[in-house]
Write a protein that holds these residues in place. Sequence first.
Motif, PDB file in Angstrom:
ATOM      1  N   ASN A 144      22.771  -2.091 -35.699  1.00 39.02           N
ATOM      2  CA  ASN A 144      23.867  -2.131 -34.720  1.00 39.02           C
ATOM      3  C   ASN A 144      24.669  -0.836 -34.736  1.00 39.02           C
ATOM      4  O   ASN A 144      25.052  -0.322 -33.681  1.00 39.02           O
ATOM      5  N   LYS A 145      24.924  -0.303 -35.919  1.00 38.83           N
ATOM      6  CA  LYS A 145      25.657   0.962 -36.020  1.00 38.83           C
ATOM      7  C   LYS A 145      24.877   2.096 -35.364  1.00 38.83           C
ATOM      8  O   LYS A 145      25.457   2.932 -34.668  1.00 38.83           O
ATOM      9  N   ALA A 146      23.562   2.125 -35.573  1.00 34.89           N
ATOM     10  CA  ALA A 146      22.725   3.171 -34.970  1.00 34.89           C
ATOM     11  C   ALA A 146      22.739   3.069 -33.447  1.00 34.89           C
ATOM     12  O   ALA A 146      22.841   4.086 -32.755  1.00 34.89           O
ATOM     13  N   VAL A 147      22.660   1.864 -32.920  1.00 31.24           N
ATOM     14  CA  VAL A 147      22.685   1.659 -31.464  1.00 31.24           C
ATOM     15  C   VAL A 147      24.011   2.139 -30.886  1.00 31.24           C
ATOM     16  O   VAL A 147      24.040   2.812 -29.849  1.00 31.24           O
ATOM     17  N   ILE A 148      25.095   1.824 -31.559  1.00 30.32           N
ATOM     18  CA  ILE A 148      26.423   2.259 -31.092  1.00 30.32           C
ATOM     19  C   ILE A 148      26.506   3.781 -31.092  1.00 30.32           C
ATOM     20  O   ILE A 148      26.982   4.386 -30.128  1.00 30.32           O
ATOM     21  N   ASN A 198      24.427   5.174 -28.191  1.00 31.61           N
ATOM     22  CA  ASN A 198      25.109   4.947 -26.912  1.00 31.61           C
ATOM     23  C   ASN A 198      26.296   5.889 -26.726  1.00 31.61           C
ATOM     24  O   ASN A 198      26.517   6.404 -25.624  1.00 31.61           O
ATOM     25  N   LEU A 199      27.040   6.116 -27.793  1.00 30.76           N
ATOM     26  CA  LEU A 199      28.181   7.039 -27.711  1.00 30.76           C
ATOM     27  C   LEU A 199      27.715   8.462 -27.414  1.00 30.76           C
ATOM     28  O   LEU A 199      28.288   9.151 -26.568  1.00 30.76           O
ATOM     29  N   ARG A 200      26.680   8.895 -28.111  1.00 33.27           N
ATOM     30  CA  ARG A 200      26.184  10.253 -27.867  1.00 33.27           C
ATOM     31  C   ARG A 200      25.649  10.406 -26.453  1.00 33.27           C
ATOM     32  O   ARG A 200      25.850  11.442 -25.818  1.00 33.27           O
ATOM     33  N   GLU A 202      22.397 -10.094 -34.107  1.00 36.42           N
ATOM     34  CA  GLU A 202      21.482  -9.779 -33.007  1.00 36.42           C
ATOM     35  C   GLU A 202      22.132  -9.946 -31.634  1.00 36.42           C
ATOM     36  O   GLU A 202      21.760  -9.267 -30.686  1.00 36.42           O
ATOM     37  N   SER A 203      23.108 -10.833 -31.529  1.00 31.95           N
ATOM     38  CA  SER A 203      23.698 -11.125 -30.223  1.00 31.95           C
ATOM     39  C   SER A 203      24.977 -10.339 -29.927  1.00 31.95           C
ATOM     40  O   SER A 203      25.424 -10.313 -28.785  1.00 31.95           O
ATOM     41  N   ARG A 204      25.551  -9.708 -30.931  1.00 29.80           N
ATOM     42  CA  ARG A 204      26.813  -8.975 -30.758  1.00 29.80           C
ATOM     43  C   ARG A 204      26.749  -7.649 -31.520  1.00 29.80           C
ATOM     44  O   ARG A 204      25.994  -7.525 -32.464  1.00 29.80           O
ATOM     45  N   PRO A 205      27.587  -6.709 -31.121  1.00 31.32           N
ATOM     46  CA  PRO A 205      27.587  -5.408 -31.822  1.00 31.32           C
ATOM     47  C   PRO A 205      28.386  -5.446 -33.132  1.00 31.32           C
ATOM     48  O   PRO A 205      29.308  -4.670 -33.346  1.00 31.32           O
ATOM     49  N   ALA A 219      27.193  12.981 -23.817  1.00 31.83           N
ATOM     50  CA  ALA A 219      26.338  14.008 -23.211  1.00 31.83           C
ATOM     51  C   ALA A 219      26.511  14.048 -21.703  1.00 31.83           C
ATOM     52  O   ALA A 219      26.409  15.109 -21.090  1.00 31.83           O
ATOM     53  N   SER A 220      26.793  12.934 -21.087  1.00 34.65           N
ATOM     54  CA  SER A 220      26.952  12.896 -19.630  1.00 34.65           C
ATOM     55  C   SER A 220      28.411  13.010 -19.206  1.00 34.65           C
ATOM     56  O   SER A 220      28.711  13.024 -18.014  1.00 34.65           O
TER      57      SER A 220
END
Length: 91
Positions: free
Chosen positions: A55-59, A62-64, A16-19, A68-69
Amino acid sequence: MYNTEELKSQALELIESRPITLHADIYAMLGISKQTYHNHKLNQDEDIRLGIQKNKAVIRLNLRAKWASDGHPTTEIALYKMNCSEEEFAR
């Protein structure tokens, strides 16, 4: 020597505290061996598996968002391929 529930609780706090996305990172951060981790069946624990999956989904999200930007043609093509339909991808 080790309490399974205590190890599980510590592992979930780490997740929960780290990726953290790998079991190897968990047992390294807990300071226990791979064998101890597996003997306590933490590698099979559903809560730990779901935490790693989250955590994998969040990463990925964030990458996508970053891609995109980005405005780089190469990352735009990669992002398109990841999000297009099968028909669009086949073209």
